[in-house]
Design a protein around this motif. Sequence first.
Motif, PDB file in Angstrom:
ATOM      1  N   ASN A   1      55.660  72.197  18.720  1.00  0.00           N
ATOM      2  CA  ASN A   1      57.189  72.783  17.837  1.00  0.00           C
ATOM      3  C   ASN A   1      57.098  74.186  17.247  1.00  0.00           C
ATOM      4  O   ASN A   1      55.869  74.697  17.366  1.00  0.00           O
ATOM      5  CB  ASN A   1      57.023  71.678  16.691  1.00  0.00           C
ATOM      6  CG  ASN A   1      55.693  71.700  15.607  1.00  0.00           C
ATOM      7  OD1 ASN A   1      55.410  72.765  15.237  1.00  0.00           O
ATOM      8  ND2 ASN A   1      55.136  70.841  15.316  1.00  0.00           N
TER       9      ASN A   1
ATOM     10  N   PHE B   1      55.701  65.754  12.403  1.00  0.00           N
ATOM     11  CA  PHE B   1      55.922  66.870  12.986  1.00  0.00           C
ATOM     12  C   PHE B   1      54.738  68.032  12.373  1.00  0.00           C
ATOM     13  O   PHE B   1      54.582  68.071  11.425  1.00  0.00           O
ATOM     14  CB  PHE B   1      57.370  67.544  12.306  1.00  0.00           C
ATOM     15  CG  PHE B   1      57.752  68.927  12.567  1.00  0.00           C
ATOM     16  CD1 PHE B   1      58.795  68.792  13.655  1.00  0.00           C
ATOM     17  CD2 PHE B   1      57.383  70.172  12.138  1.00  0.00           C
ATOM     18  CE1 PHE B   1      59.139  70.300  14.204  1.00  0.00           C
ATOM     19  CE2 PHE B   1      57.809  71.287  12.382  1.00  0.00           C
ATOM     20  CZ  PHE B   1      58.617  71.246  13.541  1.00  0.00           C
TER      21      PHE B   1
ATOM     22  N   THR C   1      64.945  76.801  13.731  1.00  0.00           N
ATOM     23  CA  THR C   1      63.552  76.858  14.281  1.00  0.00           C
ATOM     24  C   THR C   1      62.978  78.070  13.396  1.00  0.00           C
ATOM     25  O   THR C   1      63.692  78.723  12.277  1.00  0.00           O
ATOM     26  CB  THR C   1      63.736  77.366  15.786  1.00  0.00           C
ATOM     27  OG1 THR C   1      62.400  77.549  16.248  1.00  0.00           O
ATOM     28  CG2 THR C   1      64.229  79.025  15.681  1.00  0.00           C
TER      29      THR C   1
ATOM     30  N   GLN D   1      56.158  65.294  20.240  1.00  0.00           N
ATOM     31  CA  GLN D   1      55.312  65.302  19.201  1.00  0.00           C
ATOM     32  C   GLN D   1      53.968  64.611  19.487  1.00  0.00           C
ATOM     33  O   GLN D   1      52.871  65.036  19.042  1.00  0.00           O
ATOM     34  CB  GLN D   1      55.960  65.338  17.936  1.00  0.00           C
ATOM     35  CG  GLN D   1      57.093  65.963  17.515  1.00  0.00           C
ATOM     36  CD  GLN D   1      56.730  67.669  17.868  1.00  0.00           C
ATOM     37  OE1 GLN D   1      55.754  68.147  17.285  1.00  0.00           O
ATOM     38  NE2 GLN D   1      57.234  68.421  18.549  1.00  0.00           N
TER      39      GLN D   1
END
Length: 319
Positions: A29, A65, A128, A239
């Motif tokens: 990520n 996450f 982001t 993830q």
Amino acid sequence: MSDRLIDVRVDGYSPHFVHAADRIWTETNCYVDLWVEVLHSLGHDPVPAAACAFSARFDGAQWTFLKFRPEDLLALYGIDVAEMNVWRRPVDHLEDNAAAGLLSTIEVDAFWLPDTEGTGYRESRSKTTIVPNLIDRDTGTLEYFHNSGYHVLTGEDFRGVFGLDEPVPTWPPYLEQVRLDAAQPQCDAFDTVVLRHLRMRAGSNPVRELGKRVLADIDPIRTGGMDVFHPWTFGVLRQCGATAELAADVSVYMDGRGYPGAAAAADGFRAVAEGAKSVQFRMARAARGRSVDPGDQLTAMADAWEDAMATVVRAAGVR
């Protein structure tokens, strides 16, 4: 024009092996990926900070996450990360931080990032995180860490990413100050970090829980199509898979740092990573209206995770 806080160049930049082309998941990520490259560019090994993979879990709807923890970064590398109060235009704060010798992390709209070409650049809006390394407002140039590399943007993208054409700043982004030499790294930091995350591991098998949700989501994915599939798989299968591959890296690292036998877990974690990629392909077919049944693969993933975690826990001597 500000100087580069880390002495790297866009041309010839070589990413860390975590982002090598032969990886199962070449990206995890935005937050983990940029920290991998920042630490790598500073001459540090980012793998110890990935011990947070062991405490990841499934919350019933999505996988953790993953983030490198501020307390781990401080203990392992002497790097202090703290949220900032954003009360002016973000670019002003970034310039002040750079002038003080501080890096920053900042949330931006990927719409303005050329490195996302083909996945969002000038096409779609998405949040982001990047780490600016050089900001030159005179020439409209920004060099930054993002995802698996080091990039540059200019001109309209510079003005857009910082909202310079907006009469007033939009809702302030999340912004962190990064102090590189805040403390001396602790000599026993890795032991402290990895044992803490192993003790924080999920009480039940998170991959088995994820598998149940994936099976339940087949019909909604088929109904929602690719527009639903892409954000869904990012938070679930990507993830999980990327976390498992990082767990494999940490297992190998542990074996050479006083935890003999830990490396034997790597194959199991990589099996989870490969399984997640395979199930993702199947769920993409579901999003195109086809019938799929990834049940056997999900069961194999859960068994592999359970065996790999048991191996690591046994090597670490924790309960």
